[in-house]
Design an enzyme around this catalytic site. Structure first.
Site, short mmCIF file in Angstrom:
data_model
loop_
_atom_site.label_atom_id
_atom_site.label_comp_id
_atom_site.label_asym_id
_atom_site.label_seq_id
_atom_site.Cartn_x
_atom_site.Cartn_y
_atom_site.Cartn_z
CE1 TYR A 1 -119.38 13.48 37.70
CE2 TYR A 1 -119.03 15.79 37.22
CZ TYR A 1 -118.86 14.47 36.88
OH TYR A 1 -118.17 14.15 35.74
CG PHE B 1 -110.30 10.27 33.45
CD1 PHE B 1 -110.64 10.86 34.64
CD2 PHE B 1 -111.08 9.21 32.99
CE1 PHE B 1 -111.73 10.43 35.38
CE2 PHE B 1 -112.16 8.76 33.71
CZ PHE B 1 -112.49 9.37 34.91
N GLY C 1 -105.03 10.12 33.84
CA GLY C 1 -104.60 8.99 33.03
C GLY C 1 -105.33 7.71 33.42
#
Length: 318
Positions: free
Chosen positions: A69, A218, A222
């Site tokens: 990240y 998520f 989604g």
């Protein structure tokens, strides 16, 4: 960092091995820029540090991160270190390995022998002597294959004292069984939210039967995944949000958390207002009728892109 509140505890707690965490956690992916990885514009460093400190003040004690990240000028692990070290005693930092990025940002996947280097990279960046939980993040291309060799390598690092607990991410029920035959598993971290497929729900239920944490990511995005929520939100979700006077993101988080007491959420953001909304979603209780209505929504279409395959950003990209 000021006095701490218990806002994140409103949804209850669960255990990752011998570590107790609030079910509403925080995902660090969006701390480094307006879009994940090397997309978007780098975020203001002090603002990201402030978001992390505010998360702790709100009672968050479970942060999900990874050495990969990072953007051109920001690293999520280093921001966490800068913001929170010396770390609160109850803070659990979960990271993941198998994917990696070289200094230029190019993606690669580790061999079993290379996992130690990835674990040590997380240790250096976070300033830790051991990692609380390490998830083996399975590549999309391996979701039907064996993970035994890689998970076995992590089990050896656990035995060596570099890792406290092990989890697996982006897996099937068969891979969960394979991992548990090698070493204890404390969590399964998979994408999950409104519109999930029946096989995803079956794995969530299996984790509950086994007493394992199911850590949903998520949950807000989604099918948009790394790119954030798609612009065309379901009218059913919007209607529930209007009825409660909350955002659609909060409805999605509440629905996910109400799937079971063993379900955790790790929504991520670089926006302090969205952080407060995400944590507050743990207090939202949907009715049985609302839960059923949202559960009946048609499953989203998952293209399953690798980390580098990020689509354009929709609304609420944080």
């Amino acid at each position: 960092m000021g006095s701490r509140t218990n806002t994140a505890a409103a949804a209850g707690t669960w255990r990752l091995g011998d570590l107790t965490v609030n079910r509403v956690g925080f995902g660090a992916m969006r701390l480094t820029g307006t879009a994940p990885f090397d997309r978007g514009v780098p975020r203001d460093r002090e603002r990201s540090i402030g978001v992390l400190r505010r998360a702790i003040e709100l009672g968050v004690n479970h942060i999900d991160t990874a050495a990969f990240y990072f953007s051109a000028t920001r690293s999520a692990n280093e921001l966490i270190n800068r913001a929170l070290a010396p770390y609160p005693e109850d803070l659990v930092i979960t990271t993941k390995v198998w994917p990696g990025r070289d200094p230029s940002g190019a993606w690669w996947w580790a061999t079993p022998a290379q996992l130690r280097g990835q674990v040590e990279e997380n240790l250096r960046q976070l300033g830790r002597d051991h990692l609380d939980v390490v998830n083996l993040r399975v590549p999309p291309s391996r979701r039907a294959g064996s993970i035994g060799e890689h998970f076995g390598a992590l089990a050896e690092l656990r035995d060596a004292g570099l890792i406290r607990h092990l989890g697996i991410s982006n897996v099937t029920s068969g891979q969960l069984a394979e991992a548990r035959a090698i070493a204890p598993v404390v969590c399964v971290q998979n994408p999950y939210g409104v519109g999930e497929l029946s096989e995803d729900r079956a794995l969530l239920r299996l984790c509950g039967e086994l007493g394992l944490a199911f850590v949903a990511f998520f949950a807000i995005a989604g099918s948009g995944r790394e790119a954030g929520p798609a612009a065309g939100e379901s009218e059913a979700v919007r209607a529930v949000a209007r009825a409660h006077g909350v955002s659609v993101a909060q409805v999605r988080l509440a629905w996910t958390l109400q799937q079971g007491p063993h379900v955790l959420a790790i929504p991520g953001t670089g926006d302090p207002d969205h952080l407060a909304q995400n944590v507050a979603a743990g207090t939202l209780r949907l009715s049985e009728e609302e839960m059923a209505r949202l559960t009946s929504l048609r499953p989203a279409t998952h293209s399953g892109p690798p980390p580098a395959g990020i689509r354009s950003t929709g609304h609420r990209a944080d």
